[in-house]
Design a protein around this motif. Structure first.
Motif, PDB file in Angstrom:
ATOM      1  N   GLN A  31       0.921  -1.145   0.114  1.00  0.00           N
ATOM      2  CA  GLN A  31       0.193   0.097  -0.045  1.00  0.00           C
ATOM      3  C   GLN A  31       0.835   1.414   0.055  1.00  0.00           C
ATOM      4  O   GLN A  31       0.377   2.208  -0.598  1.00  0.00           O
ATOM      5  CB  GLN A  31      -0.981   0.035   1.146  1.00  0.00           C
ATOM      6  CG  GLN A  31      -2.087  -0.976   1.277  1.00  0.00           C
ATOM      7  CD  GLN A  31      -3.352  -0.223   0.315  1.00  0.00           C
ATOM      8  OE1 GLN A  31      -3.085   0.562  -0.740  1.00  0.00           O
ATOM      9  NE2 GLN A  31      -4.227  -0.978   0.385  1.00  0.00           N
ATOM     10  N   ALA A  32       1.861   1.227   0.592  1.00  0.00           N
ATOM     11  CA  ALA A  32       2.851   2.269   0.685  1.00  0.00           C
ATOM     12  C   ALA A  32       3.399   2.500  -0.446  1.00  0.00           C
ATOM     13  O   ALA A  32       3.501   3.702  -1.113  1.00  0.00           O
ATOM     14  CB  ALA A  32       3.893   2.108   1.904  1.00  0.00           C
ATOM     15  N   GLY A  33       3.859   1.698  -1.415  1.00  0.00           N
ATOM     16  CA  GLY A  33       4.381   1.645  -2.700  1.00  0.00           C
ATOM     17  C   GLY A  33       3.249   2.045  -3.537  1.00  0.00           C
ATOM     18  O   GLY A  33       3.307   3.066  -4.423  1.00  0.00           O
ATOM     19  N   ARG A  34       2.102   1.603  -3.459  1.00  0.00           N
ATOM     20  CA  ARG A  34       0.788   2.235  -4.229  1.00  0.00           C
ATOM     21  C   ARG A  34       0.489   3.765  -4.157  1.00  0.00           C
ATOM     22  O   ARG A  34       0.303   4.575  -5.060  1.00  0.00           O
ATOM     23  CB  ARG A  34      -0.406   1.485  -3.898  1.00  0.00           C
ATOM     24  CG  ARG A  34      -1.581   1.839  -4.594  1.00  0.00           C
ATOM     25  CD  ARG A  34      -2.726   0.954  -4.184  1.00  0.00           C
ATOM     26  NE  ARG A  34      -3.392   1.399  -3.121  1.00  0.00           N
ATOM     27  CZ  ARG A  34      -4.540   2.192  -2.992  1.00  0.00           C
ATOM     28  NH1 ARG A  34      -4.817   2.874  -4.143  1.00  0.00           N
ATOM     29  NH2 ARG A  34      -5.042   2.603  -1.861  1.00  0.00           N
ATOM     30  N   MET A  35       0.862   4.336  -2.703  1.00  0.00           N
ATOM     31  CA  MET A  35       0.427   5.689  -2.620  1.00  0.00           C
ATOM     32  C   MET A  35       1.537   6.570  -3.080  1.00  0.00           C
ATOM     33  O   MET A  35       1.223   7.825  -2.772  1.00  0.00           O
ATOM     34  CB  MET A  35       0.117   5.978  -0.970  1.00  0.00           C
ATOM     35  CG  MET A  35      -0.975   4.898  -0.676  1.00  0.00           C
ATOM     36  SD  MET A  35      -2.499   5.448  -1.650  1.00  0.00           S
ATOM     37  CE  MET A  35      -2.703   7.203  -1.351  1.00  0.00           C
ATOM     38  N   ILE A  76      10.483  -7.738  -4.110  1.00  0.00           N
ATOM     39  CA  ILE A  76       9.384  -7.000  -5.025  1.00  0.00           C
ATOM     40  C   ILE A  76      10.085  -6.440  -6.315  1.00  0.00           C
ATOM     41  O   ILE A  76      10.799  -5.422  -6.028  1.00  0.00           O
ATOM     42  CB  ILE A  76       8.639  -5.882  -4.015  1.00  0.00           C
ATOM     43  CG1 ILE A  76       7.992  -6.515  -2.717  1.00  0.00           C
ATOM     44  CG2 ILE A  76       7.828  -4.968  -4.858  1.00  0.00           C
ATOM     45  CD1 ILE A  76       7.613  -5.376  -1.747  1.00  0.00           C
ATOM     46  N   ALA A  77       9.616  -6.667  -7.267  1.00  0.00           N
ATOM     47  CA  ALA A  77      10.057  -5.997  -8.615  1.00  0.00           C
ATOM     48  C   ALA A  77       9.225  -4.689  -8.798  1.00  0.00           C
ATOM     49  O   ALA A  77       8.122  -4.820  -8.954  1.00  0.00           O
ATOM     50  CB  ALA A  77       9.767  -7.092  -9.933  1.00  0.00           C
ATOM     51  N   VAL A  78       9.858  -3.671  -8.966  1.00  0.00           N
ATOM     52  CA  VAL A  78       9.161  -2.412  -9.320  1.00  0.00           C
ATOM     53  C   VAL A  78       9.218  -2.074 -10.909  1.00  0.00           C
ATOM     54  O   VAL A  78      10.462  -2.108 -11.258  1.00  0.00           O
ATOM     55  CB  VAL A  78       9.831  -1.050  -8.437  1.00  0.00           C
ATOM     56  CG1 VAL A  78       9.320  -0.008  -8.898  1.00  0.00           C
ATOM     57  CG2 VAL A  78       9.676  -1.552  -6.860  1.00  0.00           C
ATOM     58  N   PRO A  86      11.663   7.114 -14.320  1.00  0.00           N
ATOM     59  CA  PRO A  86      12.654   6.535 -13.517  1.00  0.00           C
ATOM     60  C   PRO A  86      12.240   7.221 -12.092  1.00  0.00           C
ATOM     61  O   PRO A  86      12.472   6.477 -10.734  1.00  0.00           O
ATOM     62  CB  PRO A  86      13.795   6.511 -13.918  1.00  0.00           C
ATOM     63  CG  PRO A  86      13.973   7.482 -15.007  1.00  0.00           C
ATOM     64  CD  PRO A  86      12.669   7.448 -15.372  1.00  0.00           C
ATOM     65  N   PHE A  87      12.173   8.260 -11.844  1.00  0.00           N
ATOM     66  CA  PHE A  87      11.809   8.875 -10.735  1.00  0.00           C
ATOM     67  C   PHE A  87      10.405   8.417  -9.925  1.00  0.00           C
ATOM     68  O   PHE A  87      10.511   8.528  -8.716  1.00  0.00           O
ATOM     69  CB  PHE A  87      11.689  10.589 -11.066  1.00  0.00           C
ATOM     70  CG  PHE A  87      11.465  11.445  -9.678  1.00  0.00           C
ATOM     71  CD1 PHE A  87      12.545  11.525  -8.854  1.00  0.00           C
ATOM     72  CD2 PHE A  87      10.272  12.152  -9.468  1.00  0.00           C
ATOM     73  CE1 PHE A  87      12.424  12.277  -7.573  1.00  0.00           C
ATOM     74  CE2 PHE A  87      10.047  12.901  -8.275  1.00  0.00           C
ATOM     75  CZ  PHE A  87      11.326  12.860  -7.283  1.00  0.00           C
ATOM     76  N   ASP A  88       9.452   8.310 -10.832  1.00  0.00           N
ATOM     77  CA  ASP A  88       8.181   7.615 -10.233  1.00  0.00           C
ATOM     78  C   ASP A  88       8.502   6.284  -9.576  1.00  0.00           C
ATOM     79  O   ASP A  88       8.175   6.055  -8.600  1.00  0.00           O
ATOM     80  CB  ASP A  88       7.160   7.448 -11.152  1.00  0.00           C
ATOM     81  CG  ASP A  88       6.594   9.109 -11.779  1.00  0.00           C
ATOM     82  OD1 ASP A  88       6.799   9.933 -10.828  1.00  0.00           O
ATOM     83  OD2 ASP A  88       6.073   8.923 -12.741  1.00  0.00           O
ATOM     84  N   ALA A  89       9.360   5.446 -10.370  1.00  0.00           N
ATOM     85  CA  ALA A  89       9.722   4.160  -9.678  1.00  0.00           C
ATOM     86  C   ALA A  89      10.749   4.418  -8.508  1.00  0.00           C
ATOM     87  O   ALA A  89      10.373   3.647  -7.625  1.00  0.00           O
ATOM     88  CB  ALA A  89      10.510   3.274 -10.911  1.00  0.00           C
ATOM     89  N   GLY A  90      11.446   5.386  -8.418  1.00  0.00           N
ATOM     90  CA  GLY A  90      12.243   5.720  -7.102  1.00  0.00           C
ATOM     91  C   GLY A  90      11.473   6.165  -6.113  1.00  0.00           C
ATOM     92  O   GLY A  90      11.733   5.512  -4.884  1.00  0.00           O
ATOM     93  N   ARG A  91      10.286   6.780  -6.408  1.00  0.00           N
ATOM     94  CA  ARG A  91       9.509   7.272  -5.394  1.00  0.00           C
ATOM     95  C   ARG A  91       8.635   6.125  -4.674  1.00  0.00           C
ATOM     96  O   ARG A  91       8.607   5.851  -3.503  1.00  0.00           O
ATOM     97  CB  ARG A  91       8.652   8.233  -5.774  1.00  0.00           C
ATOM     98  CG  ARG A  91       9.213   9.628  -6.065  1.00  0.00           C
ATOM     99  CD  ARG A  91       8.142  10.555  -6.835  1.00  0.00           C
ATOM    100  NE  ARG A  91       7.223  11.051  -5.695  1.00  0.00           N
ATOM    101  CZ  ARG A  91       6.390  11.847  -5.935  1.00  0.00           C
ATOM    102  NH1 ARG A  91       6.015  12.408  -7.344  1.00  0.00           N
ATOM    103  NH2 ARG A  91       5.545  12.665  -5.112  1.00  0.00           N
ATOM    104  N   ALA A  92       8.205   5.062  -5.589  1.00  0.00           N
ATOM    105  CA  ALA A  92       7.924   3.925  -5.122  1.00  0.00           C
ATOM    106  C   ALA A  92       8.475   3.015  -4.008  1.00  0.00           C
ATOM    107  O   ALA A  92       8.150   2.301  -3.274  1.00  0.00           O
ATOM    108  CB  ALA A  92       6.973   3.230  -6.285  1.00  0.00           C
ATOM    109  N   ALA A  93       9.736   3.021  -5.000  1.00  0.00           N
ATOM    110  CA  ALA A  93      10.621   1.982  -4.249  1.00  0.00           C
ATOM    111  C   ALA A  93      10.905   2.502  -2.541  1.00  0.00           C
ATOM    112  O   ALA A  93      11.143   1.659  -1.903  1.00  0.00           O
ATOM    113  CB  ALA A  93      11.873   1.840  -5.025  1.00  0.00           C
TER     114      ALA A  93
END
Length: 171
Positions: A31-35, A76-78, A86-93
């Motif tokens: 959920q934290a990754g989703r948000m 968990i693969a992002v 890549p910035f969006d992926a970094g934020r989720a990770a």
């Protein structure tokens, strides 16, 4: 643990206990990754949870420094959709890792140097990118989390108004 404490105490590790991560804790982490925020709320990040030891071992073969993935009870693969940044992926990770640490679970991001290999292991379409894989598990405290290396002091990392300028007096 509050958010600030989780951020300043989080360290990567490559040493995990074999204990599984409970489903309710994993759901909170996901959920934290989703948000995590994303550019224009495009939500280009998807996640693949990998618990099977054989699949984690196969995935480890896709990265140059990924051997510790075999010992982690979870990965968990992002994944970025086409056009995702890549910035969006970094934020989720980062959200995933900080939320995990707040529950006492450590992590380590892993680059997938051979994307085609990783996409095949995970069944990901060829136009998607695996931004990172996060190895996760409870830390094996026989190994120090910081590896004895200290963080640089704030005044070595921050410039004020212009590159290399120090903090103003009284600021």
């Amino acid at each position: 643990m509050d958010a600030y404490r989780a951020i300043i105490t989080k360290r990567d590790t490559r040493h995990f206990l074999p204990d599984p991560i409970p489903p309710d804790v994993l759901t909170r982490i996901l959920q934290a990754g989703r948000m995590a925020g994303s550019s224009k709320n495009s939500q280009p990040v998807r996640m693949v949870v990998v618990q099977d030891p054989e699949r984690r071992a196969a995935l480890a073969a896709c990265g140059d420094y990924a051997e510790h993935l075999k010992a982690a009870p979870l990965a968990i693969a992002v994944v970025l959709l086409p056009g995702g940044g890549p910035f969006d992926a970094g934020r989720a990770a980062q959200n995933l890792m900080v939320a995990a640490w707040a529950s006492g679970i450590t992590s380590c991001p892993i680059a997938m140097h051979r994307q085609e290999c990783a996409r095949e292991v995970l069944g990901i379409p060829p136009d998607h990118t695996i931004a990172t894989v996060l190895a996760m598990g409870y830390p094996d405290l026989k190994h120090p989390l910081s590896q004895g290396r200290q963080r640089l002091p704030l005044d070595e990392l921050v410039s004020w108004e212009r590159w290399g300028a120090h903090r103003p007096e009284g600021g």
